[in-house]
Design a protein around this motif. Sequence first.
Motif, mmCIF file in Angstrom:
data_model
loop_
_atom_site.group_PDB
_atom_site.id
_atom_site.type_symbol
_atom_site.label_atom_id
_atom_site.label_comp_id
_atom_site.label_asym_id
_atom_site.label_seq_id
_atom_site.Cartn_x
_atom_site.Cartn_y
_atom_site.Cartn_z
ATOM 1 N N GLU A 108 27.529 48.720 -60.434
ATOM 2 C CA GLU A 108 26.090 48.989 -60.438
ATOM 3 C C GLU A 108 25.323 48.019 -61.327
ATOM 4 O O GLU A 108 24.111 48.148 -61.485
ATOM 5 N N HIS A 109 26.025 47.043 -61.917
ATOM 6 C CA HIS A 109 25.384 46.141 -62.871
ATOM 7 C C HIS A 109 24.454 45.145 -62.184
ATOM 8 O O HIS A 109 24.868 44.373 -61.337
ATOM 9 N N ASP A 110 23.203 45.170 -62.550
ATOM 10 C CA ASP A 110 22.218 44.178 -62.110
ATOM 11 C C ASP A 110 22.173 44.014 -60.586
ATOM 12 O O ASP A 110 22.218 42.905 -60.066
ATOM 13 N N LYS A 111 22.090 45.143 -59.878
ATOM 14 C CA LYS A 111 22.024 45.097 -58.405
ATOM 15 C C LYS A 111 20.765 44.379 -57.948
ATOM 16 O O LYS A 111 19.691 44.587 -58.492
ATOM 17 N N ASN A 112 20.923 43.545 -56.925
ATOM 18 C CA ASN A 112 19.746 42.860 -56.392
ATOM 19 C C ASN A 112 19.182 43.629 -55.196
ATOM 20 O O ASN A 112 19.682 44.687 -54.829
ATOM 21 N N GLU A 113 18.150 43.087 -54.585
ATOM 22 C CA GLU A 113 17.472 43.775 -53.476
ATOM 23 C C GLU A 113 18.362 43.949 -52.251
ATOM 24 O O GLU A 113 18.096 44.786 -51.392
ATOM 25 N N ASN A 114 19.454 43.178 -52.149
ATOM 26 C CA ASN A 114 20.387 43.301 -51.029
ATOM 27 C C ASN A 114 21.537 44.262 -51.326
ATOM 28 O O ASN A 114 22.418 44.446 -50.504
ATOM 29 N N GLY A 115 21.521 44.845 -52.520
ATOM 30 C CA GLY A 115 22.561 45.784 -52.893
ATOM 31 C C GLY A 115 23.794 45.165 -53.520
ATOM 32 O O GLY A 115 24.773 45.853 -53.763
ATOM 33 N N PHE A 116 23.783 43.852 -53.768
ATOM 34 C CA PHE A 116 24.920 43.190 -54.386
ATOM 35 C C PHE A 116 24.801 43.254 -55.898
ATOM 36 O O PHE A 116 23.717 43.129 -56.453
#
Length: 70
Positions: free
Chosen positions: A51-59
């Motif tokens: 869950e660390h630093d998830k981006n807008e694409n869910g990565f």
Amino acid sequence: NIEEKTNLFCHLYKVKINSSLSCNECQKLDGKTYSIEKALEDMPIPCKNCEHDKNENGFSWCRCRWIAEL
């Protein structure tokens, strides 16, 4: 030959996951030890539920690290 040396190496050495400063999902892996062979087979990191630093694409940017345990 190289294959015999690789097999010997895989059975003699272990690696441990260090994720103490990571997200809650990654911290569940912290301190777990694997033979190199098992680590390559299971590939527990990067953590698939990180869950660390998830981006807008869910990565996410998994912060787990391997530590050699000789």
